[in-house]
Each structure stands twice: as C-alpha cells, then as structure tokens.
Design a protein around this motif. Structure first.
Motif, PDB file in Angstrom:
ATOM      1  N   LEU A  25      28.417  -1.862  12.526  1.00  0.00           N
ATOM      2  CA  LEU A  25      27.269  -1.183  11.544  1.00  0.00           C
ATOM      3  C   LEU A  25      27.630  -0.447  10.178  1.00  0.00           C
ATOM      4  N   GLN A  26      28.856   0.299   9.848  1.00  0.00           N
ATOM      5  CA  GLN A  26      29.364   0.405   8.868  1.00  0.00           C
ATOM      6  C   GLN A  26      29.597  -1.193   7.884  1.00  0.00           C
ATOM      7  N   GLN A  27      30.192  -1.906   8.813  1.00  0.00           N
ATOM      8  CA  GLN A  27      30.054  -3.228   7.681  1.00  0.00           C
ATOM      9  C   GLN A  27      28.582  -3.916   7.049  1.00  0.00           C
ATOM     10  N   SER A  28      27.524  -3.441   8.303  1.00  0.00           N
ATOM     11  CA  SER A  28      25.778  -4.077   7.744  1.00  0.00           C
ATOM     12  C   SER A  28      25.882  -3.629   7.052  1.00  0.00           C
ATOM     13  N   LEU A  29      26.058  -1.475   6.843  1.00  0.00           N
ATOM     14  CA  LEU A  29      25.662  -1.254   5.879  1.00  0.00           C
ATOM     15  C   LEU A  29      25.270  -1.029   4.492  1.00  0.00           C
ATOM     16  N   ASP A  30      27.841  -1.614   4.455  1.00  0.00           N
ATOM     17  CA  ASP A  30      27.928  -1.494   3.110  1.00  0.00           C
ATOM     18  C   ASP A  30      27.273  -2.811   2.445  1.00  0.00           C
ATOM     19  N   TYR A  31      27.473  -3.874   3.881  1.00  0.00           N
ATOM     20  CA  TYR A  31      26.467  -4.904   3.349  1.00  0.00           C
ATOM     21  C   TYR A  31      24.906  -4.842   2.638  1.00  0.00           C
ATOM     22  N   VAL A  32      24.832  -4.476   3.259  1.00  0.00           N
ATOM     23  CA  VAL A  32      23.110  -4.041   3.166  1.00  0.00           C
ATOM     24  C   VAL A  32      22.521  -3.194   1.343  1.00  0.00           C
ATOM     25  N   LEU A  33      23.562  -2.375   1.588  1.00  0.00           N
ATOM     26  CA  LEU A  33      23.862  -1.775   0.315  1.00  0.00           C
ATOM     27  C   LEU A  33      23.990  -2.021  -0.872  1.00  0.00           C
ATOM     28  N   LEU A  34      25.440  -3.046  -0.624  1.00  0.00           N
ATOM     29  CA  LEU A  34      25.351  -4.910  -1.991  1.00  0.00           C
ATOM     30  C   LEU A  34      24.124  -5.166  -2.456  1.00  0.00           C
ATOM     31  N   LEU A  35      23.575  -5.895  -1.359  1.00  0.00           N
ATOM     32  CA  LEU A  35      21.861  -6.225  -1.298  1.00  0.00           C
ATOM     33  C   LEU A  35      21.537  -5.673  -2.583  1.00  0.00           C
ATOM     34  N   ARG A  36      20.752  -4.179  -2.095  1.00  0.00           N
ATOM     35  CA  ARG A  36      20.495  -3.404  -2.657  1.00  0.00           C
ATOM     36  C   ARG A  36      20.512  -3.491  -4.073  1.00  0.00           C
ATOM     37  N   ASP A  37      21.646  -2.954  -4.275  1.00  0.00           N
ATOM     38  CA  ASP A  37      22.509  -2.630  -5.597  1.00  0.00           C
ATOM     39  C   ASP A  37      22.447  -3.822  -6.218  1.00  0.00           C
ATOM     40  N   SER A  38      22.269  -5.156  -5.819  1.00  0.00           N
ATOM     41  CA  SER A  38      22.546  -6.640  -6.474  1.00  0.00           C
ATOM     42  C   SER A  38      21.327  -7.559  -6.135  1.00  0.00           C
ATOM     43  N   LYS A  39      20.352  -7.069  -6.078  1.00  0.00           N
ATOM     44  CA  LYS A  39      19.289  -8.431  -5.943  1.00  0.00           C
ATOM     45  C   LYS A  39      18.551  -9.048  -7.242  1.00  0.00           C
ATOM     46  N   GLU A  40      18.759  -8.157  -8.448  1.00  0.00           N
ATOM     47  CA  GLU A  40      18.697  -8.491  -9.669  1.00  0.00           C
ATOM     48  C   GLU A  40      19.263  -9.841  -9.946  1.00  0.00           C
ATOM     49  N   ASP A  41      20.282  -9.403  -9.437  1.00  0.00           N
ATOM     50  CA  ASP A  41      21.907 -10.785 -10.643  1.00  0.00           C
ATOM     51  C   ASP A  41      21.362 -11.695  -9.275  1.00  0.00           C
ATOM     52  N   VAL A  42      21.330 -12.004  -7.322  1.00  0.00           N
ATOM     53  CA  VAL A  42      21.194 -13.044  -6.359  1.00  0.00           C
ATOM     54  C   VAL A  42      21.174 -14.559  -7.375  1.00  0.00           C
ATOM     55  N   HIS A  43      20.091 -14.213  -8.160  1.00  0.00           N
ATOM     56  CA  HIS A  43      19.796 -15.607  -9.031  1.00  0.00           C
ATOM     57  C   HIS A  43      20.777 -16.116 -10.498  1.00  0.00           C
ATOM     58  N   GLY A  44      21.932 -15.307 -10.365  1.00  0.00           N
ATOM     59  CA  GLY A  44      22.423 -15.681 -11.534  1.00  0.00           C
ATOM     60  C   GLY A  44      22.090 -14.355 -13.203  1.00  0.00           C
ATOM     61  N   THR A  45      21.456 -13.701 -12.938  1.00  0.00           N
ATOM     62  CA  THR A  45      21.047 -13.076 -14.334  1.00  0.00           C
ATOM     63  C   THR A  45      22.530 -12.291 -14.818  1.00  0.00           C
ATOM     64  N   THR A  46      23.379 -12.030 -13.687  1.00  0.00           N
ATOM     65  CA  THR A  46      24.648 -11.971 -13.749  1.00  0.00           C
ATOM     66  C   THR A  46      25.569 -12.548 -14.031  1.00  0.00           C
ATOM     67  N   GLU A  47      27.214 -12.531 -14.170  1.00  0.00           N
ATOM     68  CA  GLU A  47      28.005 -13.409 -13.967  1.00  0.00           C
ATOM     69  C   GLU A  47      28.862 -12.825 -12.861  1.00  0.00           C
ATOM     70  N   ARG A  48      28.571 -11.984 -11.826  1.00  0.00           N
ATOM     71  CA  ARG A  48      29.157 -11.558  -9.795  1.00  0.00           C
ATOM     72  C   ARG A  48      28.532 -13.275  -9.891  1.00  0.00           C
ATOM     73  N   CYS A  49      30.186 -13.404  -8.893  1.00  0.00           N
ATOM     74  CA  CYS A  49      29.456 -14.194  -7.762  1.00  0.00           C
ATOM     75  C   CYS A  49      29.255 -13.691  -6.943  1.00  0.00           C
ATOM     76  N   ARG A  50      28.358 -14.987  -6.108  1.00  0.00           N
ATOM     77  CA  ARG A  50      27.737 -14.328  -5.092  1.00  0.00           C
ATOM     78  C   ARG A  50      28.736 -15.645  -3.965  1.00  0.00           C
ATOM     79  N   CYS A  51      29.117 -15.545  -3.466  1.00  0.00           N
ATOM     80  CA  CYS A  51      29.122 -16.378  -2.551  1.00  0.00           C
ATOM     81  C   CYS A  51      30.133 -15.071  -1.101  1.00  0.00           C
ATOM     82  N   GLY A  52      30.442 -15.475  -0.197  1.00  0.00           N
ATOM     83  CA  GLY A  52      30.339 -14.535   1.232  1.00  0.00           C
ATOM     84  C   GLY A  52      31.745 -14.245   0.403  1.00  0.00           C
ATOM     85  N   GLY A  53      32.774 -14.705   0.342  1.00  0.00           N
ATOM     86  CA  GLY A  53      33.778 -14.631  -0.010  1.00  0.00           C
ATOM     87  C   GLY A  53      33.795 -12.611  -1.514  1.00  0.00           C
TER      88      GLY A  53
END
Length: 270
Positions: free
Chosen positions: A206-234
């Motif tokens: 649960l805690q791992q999944s909460l952390d992951y969803v939190l990251l998705l929430r905060d970075s939803k706008e740059d999943v398409h590459g609108t920032t330089e943050r890497c989106r790979c699984g690692g």
C-alpha cells in the motif's frame, strides 16, 4: 466506491489517460488528431476489440461460456480493415496471436465463474494524497467471501512495464480506499507475448503504491516530456523513494486520522 459526481474537488487521475501517455512519449497536437476512432492506431483498435469481446464472453452464463469459443466472439469485434496495421501480414499475425492467447487463457481460467465486476469504470477519493482516481476494471472475481479475496485481471495487447506498474499501483490504492482492503491477486495478460504478470500485494504494497500514485499526480503534466525529468521505470521508483522521504513527516501526522477513516469503509462483498 463512488461515481465521479460524488468526488471531491481533488485532481482526477484516469488510468486510461495515463496508459496512453506511457505509450505515446510525445504529445500529439490537437490539430493532428482525428476525431473518434478514425485517429486510432492498430493497437488501440485491437484493445477495443479485446475489451468488447471479453465483456461479451465473460458476461455469458457459465454453461454457455464453456460451449462458445472465445475466438468466435472476438471475430465479431475484430477490425475489418487492415489499413491501420503495418501491413496485411501484421494484421493477420496480430489476430492469430491474440486469438490463440485468449483461447488458452480462457481455458486455464475455466474454474472462474461469475465476475463481480466486468468492464466497469469506478472512481474513488484518496484524501491522503488529495487526489481522485478513476479505474476501469476489466474483470474481477471474488475467490472467497472475504473482502480481500479479489482477483483483478487486465488484458493488454502487448507488454509495457510502465503501463503494468501504473495499473498495479492504481489498483492497490483504488481497492484499499474503495473497499477497505487490498486485492488478493492482480494478473496482467500481455497477449502478443503470451506473458502473464502476477502481483500478490504484501504488507508494504500500500505504501509503495501510494508513493507511486502521488508521483503520478505531481508529474502528470510532464509524462509527455514537457520537462526534462526521465519517465523510465527506474527513475520513477527513485523519484517515488525521494518523495516518500520528503512526505514522511506529513504522512505520520495524518496517520491517526486516516486510519480512523479507513476503518469505517464498508466491506464490498459479503
């Protein structure tokens, strides 16, 4: 569990939108999009056929389902034209692989009777993360009378680790906040590769999944590459770990309140 009309004003994460973002690294300009299914690629068309075929197949009476080949149902929904595929050979190759894999899967799952959820979209609030999540449950089966006995299955065209991780974590969070318990088992079938990925949630899930969803929430706008943050699984895991450390104090302060709220969540199936 609730529909979107009863949700809070928190941001809403749709699973299908996130999946498409993972599969489309670069955003498509609105002027380049075609309306409706006209703009779908071959993968989207095949996914559509798979979804409708399994919805019809699993919706049959158990006795009827055991007598009807799933290939027969898939044929009704399969794309009639090959123009969105890479070639005519690609069209038939994909069709044969998907059809054969679905036949094998349905044969192995012959002991599953009536699904408790079948191609339904559900929404729930996650106050701890200040987010709402929307999840399409393709097929869910209750293995016993317990709330945590859910087997949730997802069928996708081909293997994509980011799509699978997103589904795994969103499913964990959704089930916990909608039903009050994690699922017993999550299965993802990757049809072109004949691959099945299984997750058995544990104490730390649960805690791992909460952390992951939190990251998705905060970075939803740059999943398409609108920032330089890497989106790979690692890198996603590394960012989730960093976010976990940054938010630990806040989470601990909210822990007692959240625990009280969770204990009031009703059991979904009894």
């Amino acid at each position: 569990m609730r529909n979107s009309d009863g949700l809070s004003a928190f941001p809403l994460l749709h699973d299908y939108q996130l999946e498409e973002m993972w599969r489309t690294p670069q955003p498509i300009r609105q002027s380049q999009r075609k309306r409706g299914r006209e703009g779908w690629n071959w993968r989207q068309r095949v996914q559509y056929a798979i979804g409708h075929a399994l919805n019809e197949y699993f919706g049959m009476e158990v006795e009827v389902r055991r007598e009807v080949p799933v290939q027969y149902v898939l044929e009704k929904w399969w794309p009639k034209q090959s123009d969105s595929f890479e070639s005519l050979f690609h069209y038939w190759d994909v069709k044969n692989k998907v059809s054969g894999e679905l036949s094998k899967i349905c044969g192995l799952n012959n002991d599953l009777l009536v699904p408790v959820m079948l191609y339904e979209q559900f929404c729930t609030s996650v106050p701890e993360l200040e987010v709402n999540i929307s999840l399409i449950v393709q097929a869910a089966w209750q293995l016993s009378a317990e709330a945590d006995s859910l087997l949730i299955q997802k069928y996708i065209v081909d293997y994509n680790p980011n799509v699978i991780s997103t589904f795994q974590h969103m499913t964990n969070v959704f089930c916990y906040y909608a039903f009050g318990a994690l699922p017993q088992l999550i299965e993802v079938y990757c049809l072109l590769e004949g691959k099945k990925v299984r997750f058995i949630p544990g104490p730390s899930s649960l805690q791992q999944s909460l952390d992951y969803v939190l990251l998705l929430r905060d970075s939803k706008e740059d999943v398409h590459g609108t920032t330089e943050r890497c989106r790979c699984g690692g890198c996603m895991e590394k960012q989730a770990s960093q976010g976990n450390r940054m938010n630990r104090n806040t989470k601990e302060g909210q822990g007692a309140k959240n625990c009280k709220q969770r204990s009031a969540v009703p059991t979904p199936f009894s």
